[in-house]
Design an enzyme around this catalytic site. Structure first.
Site, PDB file in Angstrom:
ATOM      1  N   ASP A 115       0.857  -1.174   0.000  1.00  0.00           N
ATOM      2  CA  ASP A 115       0.000   0.000   0.000  1.00  0.00           C
ATOM      3  C   ASP A 115       0.902   1.236   0.000  1.00  0.00           C
ATOM      4  O   ASP A 115       1.418   1.619  -1.040  1.00  0.00           O
ATOM      5  CB  ASP A 115      -0.895  -0.112   1.246  1.00  0.00           C
ATOM      6  N   THR A 135       5.763  -0.487   5.407  1.00  0.00           N
ATOM      7  CA  THR A 135       6.111  -1.741   6.061  1.00  0.00           C
ATOM      8  C   THR A 135       7.239  -2.441   5.301  1.00  0.00           C
ATOM      9  O   THR A 135       8.239  -2.855   5.882  1.00  0.00           O
ATOM     10  CB  THR A 135       4.883  -2.686   6.110  1.00  0.00           C
ATOM     11  N   ASP A 140      -7.628  -8.782   5.520  1.00  0.00           N
ATOM     12  CA  ASP A 140      -8.733  -8.619   6.473  1.00  0.00           C
ATOM     13  C   ASP A 140      -9.216  -7.184   6.576  1.00  0.00           C
ATOM     14  O   ASP A 140      -8.517  -6.239   6.217  1.00  0.00           O
ATOM     15  CB  ASP A 140      -8.273  -9.056   7.871  1.00  0.00           C
TER      16      ASP A 140
HETATM   17  P1  IMP Z   1       1.855  -0.393   3.889  1.00  0.00           P
HETATM   18  O1  IMP Z   1       2.945  -0.379   4.912  1.00  0.00           O
HETATM   19  O2  IMP Z   1       1.071   0.876   3.866  1.00  0.00           O
HETATM   20  O3  IMP Z   1       2.347  -0.772   2.491  1.00  0.00           O
HETATM   21  O4  IMP Z   1       0.779  -1.413   4.384  1.00  0.00           O
HETATM   22  C1  IMP Z   1       0.880  -2.723   4.163  1.00  0.00           C
HETATM   23  C2  IMP Z   1      -0.086  -3.491   5.032  1.00  0.00           C
HETATM   24  O5  IMP Z   1      -1.297  -2.766   5.286  1.00  0.00           O
HETATM   25  C3  IMP Z   1      -0.484  -4.734   4.294  1.00  0.00           C
HETATM   26  O6  IMP Z   1       0.423  -5.777   4.528  1.00  0.00           O
HETATM   27  C4  IMP Z   1      -1.862  -4.990   4.868  1.00  0.00           C
HETATM   28  O7  IMP Z   1      -1.747  -5.705   6.071  1.00  0.00           O
HETATM   29  C5  IMP Z   1      -2.414  -3.609   5.156  1.00  0.00           C
HETATM   30  N1  IMP Z   1      -3.254  -3.140   4.036  1.00  0.00           N
HETATM   31  C6  IMP Z   1      -2.986  -2.165   3.155  1.00  0.00           C
HETATM   32  N2  IMP Z   1      -3.973  -2.006   2.256  1.00  0.00           N
HETATM   33  C7  IMP Z   1      -4.903  -2.925   2.568  1.00  0.00           C
HETATM   34  C8  IMP Z   1      -6.174  -3.292   1.980  1.00  0.00           C
HETATM   35  O8  IMP Z   1      -6.660  -2.753   0.962  1.00  0.00           O
HETATM   36  N3  IMP Z   1      -6.834  -4.304   2.594  1.00  0.00           N
HETATM   37  C9  IMP Z   1      -6.353  -4.970   3.690  1.00  0.00           C
HETATM   38  N4  IMP Z   1      -5.164  -4.670   4.252  1.00  0.00           N
HETATM   39  C10 IMP Z   1      -4.453  -3.649   3.696  1.00  0.00           C
END
Ligand code: IMP
Ligand code: MG
Length: 175
Positions: free
Chosen positions: A101, A105, A157
């Site tokens: 996203d 992370t 989820d």
């Molecule tokens: P990031 O660090 O913003 O890239 O977030 C990654 C984590 O956020 C993913 O591994 C998911 O656990 C959660 N996440 C981000 N977008 C979604 C979504 O559309 N649905 C469910 N979980 C999401």
């Protein structure tokens, strides 16, 4: 308020894509042995299916991280809740994630794993929301690039629900 799920990517489409990704990885790493790292919990459905479609020898390990935040976005603070059981030094590592996203992370995790000196380190994700990226991450294998909508199912989820859906959907609230 009732929730309904609109199908975004069908089970058949996911299955076909994972077969394709498994074949590509098997070809790219031909003659080698790979070590898959699943990011729990979301990545578990994808990793199990992907592993079955890879024809070269592989081993698997699991890691759990939490990025403090609310249910629909992460805060950027990444904490390792469960570390890997095995060292990755000298291994051909592929990190398997459900969705990228903002990239927060994964950009943190990939640099942390790189410090452990794997022979190679690649990233494989079922879903990618490129429009949401705030942190640069190099993605080696992407299943589907999706629009900026909150996806559930196939491991993903919403407040711990819907992980078991065999397709990718979008939660819609109805009056
Ligand atoms: P990031 O660090 O913003 O890239 O977030 C990654 C984590 O956020 C993913 O591994 C998911 O656990 C959660 N996440 C981000 N977008 C979604 C979504 O559309 N649905 C469910 N979980 C999401
Ligand atoms: Mg995740």
């Amino acid at each position: 308020m009732a929730e309904t799920i609109r199908v975004m990517i069908s089970e058949e489409e996911i299955d076909a894509k994972i077969r394709e990704m498994g074949a590509k990885i098997s070809k790219d790493y031909e003659g080698k042995e790979i070590h898959l790292i699943c990011i729990l919990k979301g990545g578990v459905f994808f990793m199990c299916e992907l592993a079955k479609r890879i024809s070269i020898p592989l081993s698997m390990d699991f890691m759990s991280v939490s990025s403090y935040g609310n249910e629909k976005s992460s805060s950027g603070v990444v904490k390792i809740v469960k570390d890997l059981d095995e060292a990755i030094e000298g291994k051909e590592v592929i990190v398997v994630e459900d969705i990228i996203d903002s990239g927060r992370t994964l950009s943190y995790l990939m640099s942390m794993l790189q410090d452990r000196k794997p022979k190679s380190l690649a990233l494989c994700t079922l879903l990618d929301k490129p429009d949401r990226r705030t942190h640069e991450v190099h993605v080696d294998y992407t299943g589907f690039a999706i629009p900026d909508e909150f996806a559930v199912g196939y491991g993903l989820d919403y407040a711990q629900k819907y992980r078991n859906l065999p397709y990718i959907g979008v939660v819609e609230s109805q009056e």
